[in-house]
Design a protein around this motif. Structure first.
Motif, PDB file in Angstrom:
ATOM      1  N   UNK B  36       2.243  -0.661   2.564  1.00  0.00           N
ATOM      2  CA  UNK B  36       3.042   0.337   1.877  1.00  0.00           C
ATOM      3  C   UNK B  36       4.499   0.342   2.275  1.00  0.00           C
ATOM      4  N   UNK B  37       4.766   0.374   3.578  1.00  0.00           N
ATOM      5  CA  UNK B  37       6.151   0.453   4.034  1.00  0.00           C
ATOM      6  C   UNK B  37       6.932  -0.793   3.623  1.00  0.00           C
ATOM      7  N   UNK B  72       9.200  10.395  -4.045  1.00  0.00           N
ATOM      8  CA  UNK B  72       9.051  10.609  -2.610  1.00  0.00           C
ATOM      9  C   UNK B  72       8.040  11.716  -2.326  1.00  0.00           C
ATOM     10  N   UNK B 131       2.166   5.548   0.274  1.00  0.00           N
ATOM     11  CA  UNK B 131       3.288   5.303   1.174  1.00  0.00           C
ATOM     12  C   UNK B 131       4.324   4.408   0.497  1.00  0.00           C
ATOM     13  N   UNK B 134       6.359   6.504  -1.737  1.00  0.00           N
ATOM     14  CA  UNK B 134       7.229   7.378  -0.963  1.00  0.00           C
ATOM     15  C   UNK B 134       8.428   6.620  -0.420  1.00  0.00           C
ATOM     16  N   UNK B 135       8.175   5.400   0.124  1.00  0.00           N
ATOM     17  CA  UNK B 135       9.274   4.616   0.692  1.00  0.00           C
ATOM     18  C   UNK B 135      10.230   4.163  -0.415  1.00  0.00           C
ATOM     19  N   UNK B 138      12.244   7.254  -1.213  1.00  0.00           N
ATOM     20  CA  UNK B 138      13.054   7.675  -0.063  1.00  0.00           C
ATOM     21  C   UNK B 138      14.232   6.756   0.171  1.00  0.00           C
TER      22      UNK B 138
END
Lengths: 94, 155
Positions: B36-37, B72, B131, B134-135, B138
């Motif tokens: 994810x990241x 996000x 994730x 979200x990343x 973000x």
């Protein structure tokens, strides 16, 4: 004086960095019991081929929650800082 | 600042491919290196490419701040929801309740080296997706905020 001091500190730190490989052997961590547990049981328990991801999202899922919340908080902080710098000019979607 | 036509055309050409590659890294997080990241950072790189190539006024009409904020928040909510979902079936918080269940992402895999299947690993792909979203939002909104503090050209 200050310049010589910084040179001496740099030499000492560089020598220490170069000396580390002489004392430590690469690839032999002191504790390896948990690694063997993840490698042996990760596929059967989490059903994922990528053991690293199953550690990050399954075994250590709670830590990853903290990581995500930290990213969220960082974005909020950046938004606060740069919004105050922007001043009177507001955007249409705010 | 608006870049030259060559840069803008290149950004237009590369943007969908970067998006697809990032989503591939996110979706295959439980099979291949990444997750994810990392995949979210790749997708945000595509957004940053478009932001670099175009001027701020053009970018804000293409990439909305509200959409990135929504991504996000929704990503974090899905992630926490996947953790709370385990409580609904009586398992501990953040336990992998979908693994070996036969439902969504519920296939079991044989032990040892195998090619893998996308339909495995329980809640791990769902959390990867959450994730990643979200990343994506973000990092994109961080770049947008930093760009919005640059003074306009000509003023």
């Amino acid at each position: 004086m200050k310049r010589e001091l910084s040179v001496v500190i740099f030499v000492v730190l560089a020598a220490g960095l170069c000396a580390i490989p002489a004392f430590l052997t690469f690839g032999e961590p002191a504790e390896s019991g948990m690694d063997q547990y993840f490698i042996g049981n990760g596929q059967a328990q989490a059903a994922a081929n990528n053991i690293v991801t199953s550690v990050v999202f399954d075994y250590r899922g709670f830590d990853t929650l903290g990581e995500s919340v930290i990213l969220f908080a960082a974005v909020i902080g950046v938004g606060l800082m740069f919004r105050s710098m922007r001043g009177e000019e507001e955007h249409e979607d705010e | 600042m608006r870049m030259s036509k060559i840069v803008r055309t290149g950004a237009n050409l590369l943007y969908p491919f970067i998006l697809i590659f990032g989503l591939y890294v996110i979706m295959h997080g439980h099979l291949t290196p990444g997750g994810g990241f990392q995949g979210g950072a790749v997708v945000a790189t595509g957004v940053a490419l478009v932001i670099v190539a175009y001027s701020f006024e053009e970018v804000t009409s293409m990439i909305k701040k509200v959409g990135m904020k929504a991504r996000e928040s929704i990503g974090l909510l899905i992630f926490i929801g996947a953790g709370i979902g385990a409580l609904a079936v009586g398992a501990p918080f953040f336990s992998n309740f979908l693994a070996h269940s036969g439902l969504l992402f519920g296939q079991s895999i044989p032990s040892g080296p195998n090619p893998g299947d996308l339909n495995t690993a329980g809640v791990i792909p769902i959390m990867n997706l959450a994730v990643g979203i979200e990343v994506w939002g973000g990092l994109a909104i961080i770049v947008l905020y930093m760009l919005s503090s640059i003074p306009k050209e000509g003023s």
